[in-house]
Design a protein around this motif. Structure first.
Motif, PDB file in Angstrom:
ATOM      1  N   LYS A  34      -7.544   3.097   3.868  1.00  0.00           N
ATOM      2  CA  LYS A  34      -8.725   2.260   4.334  1.00  0.00           C
ATOM      3  C   LYS A  34      -9.810   3.298   4.397  1.00  0.00           C
ATOM      4  CE  LYS A  34     -11.611  -0.372   6.626  1.00  0.00           C
ATOM      5  NZ  LYS A  34     -12.596  -1.622   5.790  1.00  0.00           N
ATOM      6  N   LEU A  49      -1.842   1.115   6.125  1.00  0.00           N
ATOM      7  CA  LEU A  49      -3.215   0.830   5.982  1.00  0.00           C
ATOM      8  C   LEU A  49      -4.058   1.609   6.397  1.00  0.00           C
ATOM      9  CD1 LEU A  49      -2.362  -2.850   6.969  1.00  0.00           C
ATOM     10  CD2 LEU A  49      -2.939  -2.282   5.032  1.00  0.00           C
ATOM     11  N   VAL A  77      -8.235  -4.738   5.547  1.00  0.00           N
ATOM     12  CA  VAL A  77      -7.085  -4.508   5.769  1.00  0.00           C
ATOM     13  C   VAL A  77      -6.286  -5.132   6.063  1.00  0.00           C
ATOM     14  CG1 VAL A  77      -7.061  -2.251   4.863  1.00  0.00           C
ATOM     15  CG2 VAL A  77      -6.859  -3.066   6.949  1.00  0.00           C
ATOM     16  N   ALA A 135       1.214  -1.628   0.153  1.00  0.00           N
ATOM     17  CA  ALA A 135      -0.200  -0.056  -0.041  1.00  0.00           C
ATOM     18  C   ALA A 135       0.937   1.135   0.150  1.00  0.00           C
ATOM     19  CB  ALA A 135      -1.091  -0.306   1.495  1.00  0.00           C
ATOM     20  N   ASP A 164      -9.034  -6.208  -0.893  1.00  0.00           N
ATOM     21  CA  ASP A 164      -8.682  -6.441  -0.019  1.00  0.00           C
ATOM     22  C   ASP A 164      -6.994  -5.488   0.006  1.00  0.00           C
ATOM     23  OD1 ASP A 164     -11.291  -6.899   1.110  1.00  0.00           O
ATOM     24  OD2 ASP A 164      -9.868  -9.552   1.676  1.00  0.00           O
TER      25      ASP A 164
END
Length: 77
Positions: free
Chosen positions: A41, A37, A49, A8, A28
């Motif tokens: 999110k 994360l 996550v 990410a 996901d």
């Protein structure tokens, strides 16, 4: 379609942004960095996550996975 994004960081975020733009929201994300994360999110349409690759795999199956980690980690993943 269930999508798994592994990594990410900046490249992962770019892919997630493009996937969201194309209408995909069943995404996901796995990253060992909790800050990454939290960012994805908060800023993208993400389903789940995980900070552990094995936890993501045990949560179900995926139709596609994007490996967006540093190249040294591509083979082990």
């Amino acid at each position: 379609m269930k999508i798994l994004v592994i990594g990410a960081g900046s490249i992962g975020r770019r892919h997630i942004k493009n996937l969201n733009f194309l209408g995909y929201t069943n995404i996901d994300v796995v990253d060992i960095n909790d800050t990454n994360l939290k960012y994805v999110k908060k800023n993208f349409k993400i389903r789940n996550v995980f900070n552990n690759f094995k936890d993501a795999l045990s949560s179900g199956s995926y139709n596609v996975a994007f490996v967006l980690t540093p190249p040294i980690y591509h083979i082990p993943i």
